[in-house]
Design a protein around this motif. Sequence first.
Motif, PDB file in Angstrom:
ATOM      1  N   GLY A  69      -7.712  -2.392  -1.945  1.00  0.00           N
ATOM      2  CA  GLY A  69      -7.995  -2.553  -3.193  1.00  0.00           C
ATOM      3  C   GLY A  69      -7.110  -1.687  -4.210  1.00  0.00           C
ATOM      4  N   GLY A  70      -6.288  -1.139  -3.834  1.00  0.00           N
ATOM      5  CA  GLY A  70      -5.365  -0.251  -4.747  1.00  0.00           C
ATOM      6  C   GLY A  70      -4.352  -1.277  -4.849  1.00  0.00           C
ATOM      7  N   ILE A  71      -4.052  -2.382  -4.369  1.00  0.00           N
ATOM      8  CA  ILE A  71      -2.978  -3.492  -4.601  1.00  0.00           C
ATOM      9  C   ILE A  71      -3.013  -3.923  -6.002  1.00  0.00           C
ATOM     10  N   THR A  72      -1.977  -3.813  -6.830  1.00  0.00           N
ATOM     11  CA  THR A  72      -2.017  -4.183  -8.028  1.00  0.00           C
ATOM     12  C   THR A  72      -1.261  -5.585  -8.503  1.00  0.00           C
ATOM     13  N   VAL A  93       0.822  -1.234  -0.064  1.00  0.00           N
ATOM     14  CA  VAL A  93      -0.142   0.063  -0.122  1.00  0.00           C
ATOM     15  C   VAL A  93       0.700   1.230  -0.059  1.00  0.00           C
ATOM     16  N   ASP A 112      -8.866  -0.137   4.000  1.00  0.00           N
ATOM     17  CA  ASP A 112      -9.679   0.468   2.609  1.00  0.00           C
ATOM     18  C   ASP A 112      -8.823   0.711   1.603  1.00  0.00           C
ATOM     19  N   LEU A 113      -7.523   0.652   1.833  1.00  0.00           N
ATOM     20  CA  LEU A 113      -6.569   0.794   0.780  1.00  0.00           C
ATOM     21  C   LEU A 113      -6.070  -0.508   0.056  1.00  0.00           C
ATOM     22  N   PRO A 132       4.346   0.600  -3.207  1.00  0.00           N
ATOM     23  CA  PRO A 132       3.993  -0.135  -4.142  1.00  0.00           C
ATOM     24  C   PRO A 132       5.012  -0.343  -5.126  1.00  0.00           C
TER      25      PRO A 132
END
Length: 296
Positions: A234-237, A114, A231-232, A117
């Motif tokens: 979901g930003g992991i790619t 997070v 809540d963050l 990255p």
Amino acid sequence: MVHETMMPVNGIHVCVETFGEPNEAPLLLLAGDASSMDWWDDEFCRRLAAGDRFVIRYDQRDTGRSTSYPAGAPSYCAADLLHDAVGVLDALDVPAAHLVGFSHGGVLAQRLAVHHPSRVLSLTLISTSADGATPPTPPVAAGGPVAVSAGTVTAGVRTVEAPPATDETDWSDRKAAVARMIDEIRAGGGPFTADEPHLRRLAERVFDRSADLAATRLNHRLTGYGPTVRDLLGGITVPTVVLHGTLDRRFPAGHPEDLARCIPGARLVWLDGVGHESPPRAVWDQVLREILTPAA
């Protein structure tokens, strides 16, 4: 090639050990809370290195040979443990690595993905939970000393309580400390947990390499996890696999299922007959395959 050294990291000294060649794909192992790097089995590390990986394991501060603080008075916080992981990569001139985290190490891996990255190539999250948060379903009761939940979540921040006063283990006494560690491993394990002689050798090694086990056991609990990043997630790619034992009583089934939902594209893989424990030898083939596949 195996190499152990003491490295200056963020104003402290961290014991770091590497397996394999530096020109291979780097892979950073993150141990659970109050756990030195010894809990990552030597042969397991060698087999990872044989998969064309430059394997890095290290003693987090207050564990193993790394800098220790007085028991009950750690002059650091959860963020420092995160920064240390980045600092280890910096000390080795590693721009980014595949991360493998067990339990609290899995929480650190999530936070690295997070907050940093660009330093993360893939995630393997073993026996852990979404940011160490309260489970989406009530936890099942579990016996044994490792089954005690350490803390609650209040206003998005994990509040961690000190160990119960009933814990009378003298962590300076080698015999008592080794016996306690063996009991804990057995309480959290399953049918594939290593036998007593193996556990005893491991526990003795942990004791002999630790500056102050009383500090190790207490101080990581006192630092907690810090503000939630749930809540963050979901930003992991990066490619992510969640590995979880079917007999894990510390983090029952709701935890890994929730974690896999939080991270886009994450795969949940069950380890049959495994408890809350470092991967036992019986499932190494499966675990190694899953670790190395997203990193390929």
